[in-house]
Design an enzyme around this catalytic site. Structure first.
Site, PDB file in Angstrom:
ATOM      1  CB  SER A  99      -0.961   0.014   1.195  1.00  0.00           C
ATOM      2  OG  SER A  99      -0.259   0.047   2.416  1.00  0.00           O
TER       3      SER A  99
ATOM      4  CE  LYS B  12      -2.854   1.568   5.093  1.00  0.00           C
ATOM      5  NZ  LYS B  12      -2.332   1.096   3.800  1.00  0.00           N
TER       6      LYS B  12
END
Length: 363
Positions: free
Chosen positions: A256, A301
């Site tokens: 990611s 996140k």
């Protein structure tokens, strides 16, 4: 014993019993929470995250932070009390254990897979960044892995460069399977390859490899399709870069961070300061062609990024709906689909033209 005292004693004992049960009862769940964020333009553990040599680089300011998610380990047995606390906590998410560790995957297997994905994301980030800057990156199709016990074992080796299959040129790794499956199971197929040692020697000398070998392999039927011919290899892509780019970041896994690594490389290789001193964070996988893909744990996140001071969050298009449901105060989500999109948005942020930024919506 007075009734009131007896009632209080019974209630206390019941509460103690419930608390003990909550600790002792194990549940098949895992927890996700915001993890560390790292500025790809800065230092980590005393050294620059991005180290480029052999090419002129430029000063950078601000932040281009990659973000992470903490998860409980595969062998961690969560108890009922922890699960309830996680469900009630705003910044944590409790999910079924099999969501994070499907098919009984062990901690070691998960760590290995995450390490491989992280390594591949770094490679793709370099390719995407250089191609965004119109810097040539040479690519070649290689044997990535050889399946033990299959026809290719002992004949092809990881790192061999595949030039042709049955005399037909191989340009993309998907060409290999297409050409092999033109044969019927049991029929021979010929691979024209540059052996891994010859390929490594040529790369070290900065030359194109010329030494090739023709290797004949008898195909077999795929396990899930008797009419599908295979030889037992997985093809991959190997890149040769015109200068050295090292990404120094340990103890991080998964794919990611690809987008943020790529943007950090672009920023260091261009005279324009992409962020203009702003604090930008983000996430997203990256393909060699610059396509940005979705990731897991987007809600964690964004929280982690905002806690560190981020004002803008570069969000993969396919994560926008989930991220938009609960945006941390003071954080602006910016939708991206490619590295080119992200670079354009960063230029708008630098100029203060934030009203024109592509927005994420909950729908």
């Amino acid at each position: 014993m007075p009734r009131r005292t007896a009632t209080m004693l019974a209630s206390t004992l019941m509460l103690i019993a419930l608390l003990c049960a909550g600790v002792l009862i194990k549940v098949p769940y895992s927890e996700m929470s915001p993890g560390p964020t790292v500025n790809t333009l800065g230092d980590h553990d005393g050294e620059p995250v991005l180290q480029i040599s052999g090419r002129k680089t430029y000063p950078t300011t601000g932040h281009l932070n990659m973000t992470t998610v903490r998860v409980t380990s595969a062998d961690y047995n969560m108890n009922l009390a922890e699960a309830v606390y996680g469900w009630l906590a705003h910044d944590n998410i409790v999910v079924p254990h099999d969501t994070l560790y499907p098919d009984g995957k062990t901690e070691q297997q998960s760590s290995q897979e995450n390490a491989e994905e992280f390594s591949q994301s770094q490679e793709s980030a370099k390719v995407a960044a250089l191609r965004q800057l119109d810097i040539e990156v040479k690519s070649q199709v290689i044997v990535s892995t050889v399946v033990k016990g299959d026809p290719a074992e002992g004949k092809l080796h990881a790192g061999d460069v595949i030039k042709k299959v049955d005399g037909k040129p191989v340009k993309e790794m998907t060409d290999v399977s297409k050409l092999v499956t033109q044969r019927k199971p049991g029929e021979p197929v010929t691979f024209t390859v540059v052996p891994v040692k010859a390929a490594a020697a040529a790369e070290k000398a900065g030359k194109e490899p010329t030494e090739t070998e023709d290797i004949k392999i008898t195909t077999k039927a795929a396990e899930d399709d008797a009419d599908h011919a295979v030889v037992g290899i997985k093809a991959g892509t190997d890149h040769t870069f015109p200068f050295t780019i090292d990404i120094k970041l340990a103890d991080v896994g998964g794919p990611s961070a690809g987008l943020m690594f790529a943007l950090g490389i672009v920023d260091k290789l261009t005279p324009d300061d992409l962020t203009g001193g702003n604090f930008v964070a983000g996430t997203g996988t990256i393909e060699d062609d610059g396509k940005v893909g979705p990731i897991g744990g987007i809600e964690m996140k964004t929280v982690g990024a905002r806690d560190k001071g981020a004002e803008y969050f570069l969000t993969p298009k396919d994560n926008c709906a989930a991220a938009s449901r609960d945006v941390p105060d003071g954080l602006k989500l910016v939708k991206v689909d490619t590295i080119a999109d992200a670079v354009k948005s960063l230029k708008k942020i630098r100029k203060g033209d934030t009203s024109a930024l592509p927005k994420c919506t909950a729908s």
